[in-house]
Design a protein around this motif. Structure first.
Motif, short mmCIF file in Angstrom:
data_model
loop_
_atom_site.label_atom_id
_atom_site.label_comp_id
_atom_site.label_asym_id
_atom_site.label_seq_id
_atom_site.Cartn_x
_atom_site.Cartn_y
_atom_site.Cartn_z
N ARG A 64 0.84 -1.21 0.00
CA ARG A 64 0.00 0.00 0.00
C ARG A 64 0.86 1.25 0.00
O ARG A 64 0.60 2.21 -0.72
CB ARG A 64 -0.93 0.03 1.24
CG ARG A 64 -2.03 -0.99 1.24
CD ARG A 64 -2.95 -0.89 0.03
NE ARG A 64 -3.53 0.43 -0.18
CZ ARG A 64 -4.63 0.90 0.38
NH1 ARG A 64 -5.29 0.14 1.23
NH2 ARG A 64 -5.08 2.11 0.13
N LEU A 65 1.90 1.24 0.80
CA LEU A 65 2.78 2.41 0.89
C LEU A 65 3.55 2.62 -0.41
O LEU A 65 3.73 3.75 -0.87
CB LEU A 65 3.76 2.24 2.06
CG LEU A 65 3.15 2.37 3.46
CD1 LEU A 65 4.12 1.87 4.52
CD2 LEU A 65 2.76 3.83 3.74
N ARG A 66 3.98 1.52 -1.02
CA ARG A 66 4.74 1.64 -2.26
C ARG A 66 3.89 2.16 -3.40
O ARG A 66 4.40 2.75 -4.36
CB ARG A 66 5.32 0.27 -2.65
CG ARG A 66 6.39 -0.18 -1.69
CD ARG A 66 6.66 -1.65 -1.81
NE ARG A 66 7.42 -1.96 -3.00
CZ ARG A 66 8.03 -3.13 -3.18
NH1 ARG A 66 7.94 -4.06 -2.25
NH2 ARG A 66 8.70 -3.36 -4.26
N ALA A 67 2.58 1.91 -3.32
CA ALA A 67 1.67 2.36 -4.37
C ALA A 67 1.36 3.86 -4.26
O ALA A 67 0.83 4.45 -5.20
CB ALA A 67 0.38 1.55 -4.32
N LEU A 68 1.69 4.46 -3.13
CA LEU A 68 1.41 5.89 -2.96
C LEU A 68 2.40 6.73 -3.76
O LEU A 68 3.55 6.33 -3.95
CB LEU A 68 1.50 6.27 -1.47
CG LEU A 68 0.48 5.66 -0.51
CD1 LEU A 68 0.85 6.03 0.93
CD2 LEU A 68 -0.93 6.15 -0.83
N PRO A 69 1.97 7.91 -4.23
CA PRO A 69 2.86 8.76 -5.04
C PRO A 69 3.85 9.55 -4.17
O PRO A 69 3.86 10.78 -4.19
CB PRO A 69 1.88 9.68 -5.78
CG PRO A 69 0.70 9.77 -4.87
CD PRO A 69 0.62 8.47 -4.12
N PHE A 70 4.63 8.82 -3.40
CA PHE A 70 5.61 9.45 -2.50
C PHE A 70 6.96 8.76 -2.66
O PHE A 70 7.05 7.65 -3.17
CB PHE A 70 5.20 9.26 -1.03
CG PHE A 70 4.06 10.11 -0.56
CD1 PHE A 70 4.30 11.35 0.01
CD2 PHE A 70 2.75 9.66 -0.66
CE1 PHE A 70 3.25 12.12 0.47
CE2 PHE A 70 1.69 10.43 -0.20
CZ PHE A 70 1.94 11.66 0.36
N GLY A 91 6.95 -5.78 3.63
CA GLY A 91 6.99 -5.73 2.18
C GLY A 91 7.44 -4.39 1.62
O GLY A 91 6.88 -3.88 0.65
N LEU A 92 8.47 -3.82 2.25
CA LEU A 92 9.07 -2.59 1.72
C LEU A 92 10.49 -2.91 1.28
O LEU A 92 11.10 -3.87 1.78
CB LEU A 92 9.10 -1.51 2.81
CG LEU A 92 7.78 -0.80 3.12
CD1 LEU A 92 7.95 0.13 4.31
CD2 LEU A 92 7.26 -0.03 1.91
N PRO A 93 11.05 -2.11 0.36
CA PRO A 93 12.45 -2.34 -0.01
C PRO A 93 13.36 -2.13 1.20
O PRO A 93 13.04 -1.35 2.10
CB PRO A 93 12.72 -1.28 -1.08
CG PRO A 93 11.54 -0.38 -1.12
CD PRO A 93 10.42 -1.01 -0.37
N SER A 94 14.49 -2.83 1.22
CA SER A 94 15.38 -2.79 2.39
C SER A 94 16.46 -1.72 2.28
O SER A 94 17.45 -1.76 3.00
CB SER A 94 16.04 -4.14 2.58
OG SER A 94 15.07 -5.10 2.90
N ASP A 95 16.24 -0.77 1.37
CA ASP A 95 17.27 0.26 1.20
C ASP A 95 16.66 1.66 1.21
O ASP A 95 17.14 2.56 0.54
CB ASP A 95 18.03 0.02 -0.11
CG ASP A 95 17.12 0.01 -1.32
OD1 ASP A 95 15.88 0.07 -1.15
OD2 ASP A 95 17.63 -0.06 -2.45
N LEU A 96 15.60 1.83 1.98
CA LEU A 96 14.99 3.16 2.06
C LEU A 96 15.93 4.10 2.81
O LEU A 96 16.65 3.67 3.73
CB LEU A 96 13.65 3.09 2.80
CG LEU A 96 12.51 2.34 2.10
CD1 LEU A 96 11.24 2.43 2.94
CD2 LEU A 96 12.26 2.89 0.70
N PRO A 97 15.92 5.39 2.44
CA PRO A 97 16.72 6.36 3.19
C PRO A 97 16.27 6.42 4.65
O PRO A 97 15.10 6.15 4.96
CB PRO A 97 16.41 7.69 2.49
CG PRO A 97 15.80 7.34 1.19
CD PRO A 97 15.18 5.99 1.32
N VAL A 98 17.21 6.73 5.53
CA VAL A 98 16.97 6.71 6.97
C VAL A 98 17.36 8.06 7.57
O VAL A 98 18.45 8.56 7.29
CB VAL A 98 17.83 5.61 7.64
CG1 VAL A 98 17.74 5.67 9.15
CG2 VAL A 98 17.44 4.22 7.12
#
Ligand SMILES: [Mg+2]
Length: 193
Positions: A64-70, A91-98
């Motif tokens: 759901r989060l990945r489908a958002l335009p962000f 179910g998110l990518p493991s390389d998001l900025p922190v």
């Protein structure tokens, strides 16, 4: 860099509704994890530490989060461990900025949430939405006065976590404020649902 606004994600509250009263929340699964920020506050060798911290997570949240335009980024005390321990489960990518906080739970005499100042600095003038269970009106006022781009501060109840209505709020806000068209617009801070 894209024209998408940032979506700054807290873990405990929005993704892990730690205050939920129901033993089983629909769609959530329970996990025992040992984030270093939590482990360092437990007695060495204690049963609590051995068992780990109970975290409830919803694998539907990532898609759901990945489908958002962000453009997603972590704004959590889990810091890099959010990529390591939370991302694979939801179910998110493991390389998001922190966002790397200079000091966790820093005390602010003015009552401002300890995340707000460093988060605003990190956003560096870009439009952003922020989901967190600890945001107050004081933070909204602070951001509105110091951030020229649009900002949505969305408080998520730690008993409920991110819900359908929140995804709808985020989608609508992004449609209104996201992209190049949103730049340079009047500062705004959304009201929490
Ligand atoms: Mg939280």
């Amino acid at each position: 860099m894209t024209d998408r606004p940032l979506l700054l994600l807290d873990v405990d509250g929005p993704l892990n509704p730690y205050a939920a009263r129901l033993p089983r929340l629909r769609g959530y699964t329970a996990h025992r994890l040992r984030p270093s920020n939590w482990s360092s506050r437990q007695a060495p060798g204690s049963r609590r530490l051995r068992r780990g911290l109970k975290v409830v997570l919803n694998p539907a949240h990532g898609p759901r989060l990945r489908a958002l335009p962000f453009e997603l980024a972590w704004a959590t005390t889990w810091m890099h461990e959010a990529n390591e321990m939370i991302a694979p489960v939801v179910g998110l990518p493991s390389d998001l900025p922190v966002i790397e906080w200079p000091e966790l739970f820093a005390k602010n005499d003015d009552g401002l949430y300890w995340k707000t100042r460093p988060l605003l600095e990190w956003a560096a003038g870009r439009p952003f939405a922020w989901v967190d269970d600890m945001i107050t009106r004081r933070d909204e006022t602070y951001v509105a006065a110091r951030h020229d781009a649009p900002a949505l501060l969305l408080r998520i109840h730690p008993r409920r976590g991110l819900r359908e209505a929140d995804f709808l709020t985020l989608t609508r806000w992004a449609e209104e404020h996201g992209g190049a068209a949103g730049r340079g617009g009047a500062p705004s801070s959304g009201s929490a649902a």
